[in-house]
Design a protein around this motif. Sequence first.
Motif, PDB file in Angstrom:
ATOM      1  N   CYS A   1       0.815  -1.223   0.000  1.00  0.00           N
ATOM      2  CA  CYS A   1       0.000   0.000   0.000  1.00  0.00           C
ATOM      3  C   CYS A   1       0.844   1.266   0.000  1.00  0.00           C
ATOM      4  O   CYS A   1       0.332   2.353  -0.251  1.00  0.00           O
ATOM      5  CB  CYS A   1      -0.925   0.015   1.220  1.00  0.00           C
ATOM      6  SG  CYS A   1      -2.069  -1.382   1.307  1.00  0.00           S
ATOM      7  N   LYS A   2       2.132   1.182   0.342  1.00  0.00           N
ATOM      8  CA  LYS A   2       2.942   2.384   0.529  1.00  0.00           C
ATOM      9  C   LYS A   2       4.083   2.497  -0.466  1.00  0.00           C
ATOM     10  O   LYS A   2       4.923   3.397  -0.343  1.00  0.00           O
ATOM     11  CB  LYS A   2       3.527   2.402   1.951  1.00  0.00           C
ATOM     12  CG  LYS A   2       2.478   2.415   3.043  1.00  0.00           C
ATOM     13  CD  LYS A   2       3.134   2.464   4.417  1.00  0.00           C
ATOM     14  CE  LYS A   2       2.082   2.496   5.505  1.00  0.00           C
ATOM     15  NZ  LYS A   2       2.674   2.554   6.868  1.00  0.00           N
ATOM     16  N   GLY A   3       4.150   1.588  -1.433  1.00  0.00           N
ATOM     17  CA  GLY A   3       5.299   1.589  -2.315  1.00  0.00           C
ATOM     18  C   GLY A   3       5.017   2.176  -3.684  1.00  0.00           C
ATOM     19  O   GLY A   3       3.902   2.566  -4.026  1.00  0.00           O
ATOM     20  N   ARG A   4       6.070   2.204  -4.470  1.00  0.00           N
ATOM     21  CA  ARG A   4       6.002   2.708  -5.841  1.00  0.00           C
ATOM     22  C   ARG A   4       5.875   1.519  -6.798  1.00  0.00           C
ATOM     23  O   ARG A   4       6.708   0.609  -6.786  1.00  0.00           O
ATOM     24  CB  ARG A   4       7.274   3.508  -6.132  1.00  0.00           C
ATOM     25  CG  ARG A   4       7.225   4.330  -7.400  1.00  0.00           C
ATOM     26  CD  ARG A   4       8.625   4.790  -7.760  1.00  0.00           C
ATOM     27  NE  ARG A   4       9.230   5.595  -6.732  1.00  0.00           N
ATOM     28  CZ  ARG A   4       9.135   6.916  -6.663  1.00  0.00           C
ATOM     29  NH1 ARG A   4       8.431   7.560  -7.571  1.00  0.00           N
ATOM     30  NH2 ARG A   4       9.737   7.581  -5.705  1.00  0.00           N
ATOM     31  N   ARG A   5       4.807   1.483  -7.607  1.00  0.00           N
ATOM     32  CA  ARG A   5       4.638   0.409  -8.584  1.00  0.00           C
ATOM     33  C   ARG A   5       5.732   0.505  -9.666  1.00  0.00           C
ATOM     34  O   ARG A   5       6.418   1.519  -9.793  1.00  0.00           O
ATOM     35  CB  ARG A   5       3.255   0.502  -9.233  1.00  0.00           C
ATOM     36  CG  ARG A   5       2.089   0.495  -8.236  1.00  0.00           C
ATOM     37  CD  ARG A   5       2.046  -0.770  -7.429  1.00  0.00           C
ATOM     38  NE  ARG A   5       0.987  -0.750  -6.426  1.00  0.00           N
ATOM     39  CZ  ARG A   5      -0.219  -1.257  -6.620  1.00  0.00           C
ATOM     40  NH1 ARG A   5      -0.531  -1.789  -7.786  1.00  0.00           N
ATOM     41  NH2 ARG A   5      -1.115  -1.229  -5.646  1.00  0.00           N
ATOM     42  N   PHE A   6       5.873  -0.546 -10.435  1.00  0.00           N
ATOM     43  CA  PHE A   6       6.939  -0.553 -11.436  1.00  0.00           C
ATOM     44  C   PHE A   6       6.482  -1.355 -12.651  1.00  0.00           C
ATOM     45  O   PHE A   6       5.467  -2.074 -12.618  1.00  0.00           O
ATOM     46  CB  PHE A   6       8.237  -1.137 -10.862  1.00  0.00           C
ATOM     47  CG  PHE A   6       8.128  -2.559 -10.399  1.00  0.00           C
ATOM     48  CD1 PHE A   6       8.425  -3.619 -11.251  1.00  0.00           C
ATOM     49  CD2 PHE A   6       7.717  -2.850  -9.096  1.00  0.00           C
ATOM     50  CE1 PHE A   6       8.316  -4.931 -10.824  1.00  0.00           C
ATOM     51  CE2 PHE A   6       7.620  -4.173  -8.668  1.00  0.00           C
ATOM     52  CZ  PHE A   6       7.919  -5.206  -9.527  1.00  0.00           C
ATOM     53  N   SER A   7       7.259  -1.232 -13.691  1.00  0.00           N
ATOM     54  CA  SER A   7       7.041  -2.006 -14.912  1.00  0.00           C
ATOM     55  C   SER A   7       8.383  -2.578 -15.358  1.00  0.00           C
ATOM     56  O   SER A   7       9.443  -2.153 -14.886  1.00  0.00           O
ATOM     57  CB  SER A   7       6.442  -1.129 -16.022  1.00  0.00           C
ATOM     58  OG  SER A   7       7.339  -0.075 -16.353  1.00  0.00           O
ATOM     59  N   LEU A   8       8.335  -3.573 -16.286  1.00  0.00           N
ATOM     60  CA  LEU A   8       9.544  -4.255 -16.735  1.00  0.00           C
ATOM     61  C   LEU A   8       9.811  -3.951 -18.203  1.00  0.00           C
ATOM     62  O   LEU A   8       8.882  -3.830 -19.016  1.00  0.00           O
ATOM     63  CB  LEU A   8       9.407  -5.772 -16.553  1.00  0.00           C
ATOM     64  CG  LEU A   8       9.169  -6.277 -15.122  1.00  0.00           C
ATOM     65  CD1 LEU A   8       9.031  -7.801 -15.133  1.00  0.00           C
ATOM     66  CD2 LEU A   8      10.294  -5.842 -14.189  1.00  0.00           C
ATOM     67  N   GLY A   9      11.086  -3.814 -18.488  1.00  0.00           N
ATOM     68  CA  GLY A   9      11.488  -3.666 -19.880  1.00  0.00           C
ATOM     69  C   GLY A   9      11.417  -4.995 -20.613  1.00  0.00           C
ATOM     70  O   GLY A   9      11.075  -6.038 -20.038  1.00  0.00           O
ATOM     71  N   PHE A  10      11.781  -4.977 -21.881  1.00  0.00           N
ATOM     72  CA  PHE A  10      11.674  -6.180 -22.714  1.00  0.00           C
ATOM     73  C   PHE A  10      12.593  -7.281 -22.201  1.00  0.00           C
ATOM     74  O   PHE A  10      12.194  -8.445 -22.081  1.00  0.00           O
ATOM     75  CB  PHE A  10      12.020  -5.833 -24.167  1.00  0.00           C
ATOM     76  CG  PHE A  10      12.016  -7.023 -25.078  1.00  0.00           C
ATOM     77  CD1 PHE A  10      10.822  -7.568 -25.532  1.00  0.00           C
ATOM     78  CD2 PHE A  10      13.217  -7.621 -25.463  1.00  0.00           C
ATOM     79  CE1 PHE A  10      10.815  -8.683 -26.356  1.00  0.00           C
ATOM     80  CE2 PHE A  10      13.215  -8.730 -26.294  1.00  0.00           C
ATOM     81  CZ  PHE A  10      12.014  -9.258 -26.739  1.00  0.00           C
ATOM     82  N   ARG A  11      13.845  -6.953 -21.843  1.00  0.00           N
ATOM     83  CA  ARG A  11      14.782  -7.977 -21.379  1.00  0.00           C
ATOM     84  C   ARG A  11      14.338  -8.555 -20.039  1.00  0.00           C
ATOM     85  O   ARG A  11      14.411  -9.768 -19.817  1.00  0.00           O
ATOM     86  CB  ARG A  11      16.176  -7.371 -21.258  1.00  0.00           C
ATOM     87  CG  ARG A  11      17.250  -8.378 -20.892  1.00  0.00           C
ATOM     88  CD  ARG A  11      18.584  -7.704 -20.696  1.00  0.00           C
ATOM     89  NE  ARG A  11      18.524  -6.713 -19.618  1.00  0.00           N
ATOM     90  CZ  ARG A  11      19.565  -5.970 -19.234  1.00  0.00           C
ATOM     91  NH1 ARG A  11      20.722  -6.084 -19.877  1.00  0.00           N
ATOM     92  NH2 ARG A  11      19.444  -5.099 -18.258  1.00  0.00           N
ATOM     93  N   ALA A  12      13.866  -7.699 -19.124  1.00  0.00           N
ATOM     94  CA  ALA A  12      13.422  -8.185 -17.816  1.00  0.00           C
ATOM     95  C   ALA A  12      12.171  -9.045 -17.948  1.00  0.00           C
ATOM     96  O   ALA A  12      12.009 -10.040 -17.237  1.00  0.00           O
ATOM     97  CB  ALA A  12      13.159  -6.997 -16.889  1.00  0.00           C
ATOM     98  N   THR A  13      11.292  -8.681 -18.865  1.00  0.00           N
ATOM     99  CA  THR A  13      10.072  -9.469 -19.057  1.00  0.00           C
ATOM    100  C   THR A  13      10.405 -10.872 -19.555  1.00  0.00           C
ATOM    101  O   THR A  13       9.757 -11.864 -19.169  1.00  0.00           O
ATOM    102  CB  THR A  13       9.143  -8.762 -20.053  1.00  0.00           C
ATOM    103  OG1 THR A  13       8.865  -7.432 -19.569  1.00  0.00           O
ATOM    104  CG2 THR A  13       7.847  -9.511 -20.219  1.00  0.00           C
ATOM    105  N   ALA A  14      11.427 -10.955 -20.360  1.00  0.00           N
ATOM    106  CA  ALA A  14      11.819 -12.275 -20.879  1.00  0.00           C
ATOM    107  C   ALA A  14      12.383 -13.165 -19.780  1.00  0.00           C
ATOM    108  O   ALA A  14      12.280 -14.402 -19.863  1.00  0.00           O
ATOM    109  CB  ALA A  14      12.848 -12.105 -21.999  1.00  0.00           C
TER     110      ALA A  14
END
Length: 400
Positions: free
Chosen positions: A162-175
């Motif tokens: 509830c208190k953190g920063r969401r994130f997303s993954l790049g193409f290499r990390a998603t793989a």
Amino acid sequence: MNPRLFWSLLLGALIVLGVPLTILFLRTHEKVTQTLVLPPQGEASFNPLYVLGQALRADGLQVQTRQQLQLRDMPLAAGDTLVLLQDTRDLAPHTAQALLAWVEQGGHLLLRTPPPGNGRHKDTPRSTQGPLLDRIGVDSLFHDSSCQRFTVADDSDQRVFCKGRRFSLGFRATANAERLWGSEHGLVFARLRHGQGRIDVLADMEFMRGNGAAAITERRVLDPGQRPRGGLNDLAHRDLTRYLLDPNYGRGTVWLVYGTRPPTLFARLVLQGWPVWVPLLMAILGWLWARSQRLGSAQPSPVVARRSLLEHVRASGELLLRFGQGPHLYRAVQALFLHRLRLRAPVAAALDGGARDQAIAELLRWPVARVASALTVPAANDSSALRERIRLLLQMRSLL
């Protein structure tokens, strides 16, 4: 009184009074058990991962705790686990590269996205996420106040991240991703493969804390049977923590880097020692005020009005003497004597000159020369003769 009779009466009185009072107390009081959760002391007051370390030690694991990440003092092995609560934006590029090399050999790294708005970095997403997340291929997003639901059989409807920063993954990390957890607002957890090791990226690690923020900052009294909430006190948080530590669990050492500094001695004295230093400070200030030098003169006492006739007469006489008017004082005393003489010896008072002096001398049985000296007006500047002749006049008046 017979001692045996006295003690018998005393014992009877105690029984008569004690039995009803005991029955009344037992009927009106009930034994209640309360659990008082106190704030943590020592290392537990500044190390949020202290309870986690104690739980892992109780489970038979080797645990090492560090305040900051210092690879020179941390011999990381291939099967070790590193829980990095420290802000990764503070890591140097070569430190980030050394961590990734260790993970590639079989290490397990758990880290969190940068906390939103901690005061040291500007609250923007990618520009301040640090070299470690850049090398992994994680893009930090803006903070989202929504929580992620997490439910287990014994503890339903728990909310985490509830208190953190969401994130997303790049193409290499998603793989390289093995596990992903999130929503349309962004990811809250991702497990990435890196060589022979694993990297777990979390939105926050609040669920790993010992007693939660509520128990750390305040005292609470719990009802019987109620357990404290927050942090590792919740069953769901324990299960989630155990799941995150699973890849290398039991294989090597678990390193806990909490990234917060213990309070300084000065902070402890100010925040915890105020019952001692505040009275001492007040006592010192009071002593300094009492011993300080007076600034300016003291205020004079108010003048009290005086109405004594004797003071006015004395002041009038002193004024006449100061200005050379002593003969006036003498004539006033002489007039008093002559008035008494006319009352007591009118024949002598009717005479004049030497005959009067002779009559007064015979009446008082004094020498004529002494009486003549007393009835002679002194000089204006002869204060001693004035005092002497006034004394003689008063003495002669008292003898009439």
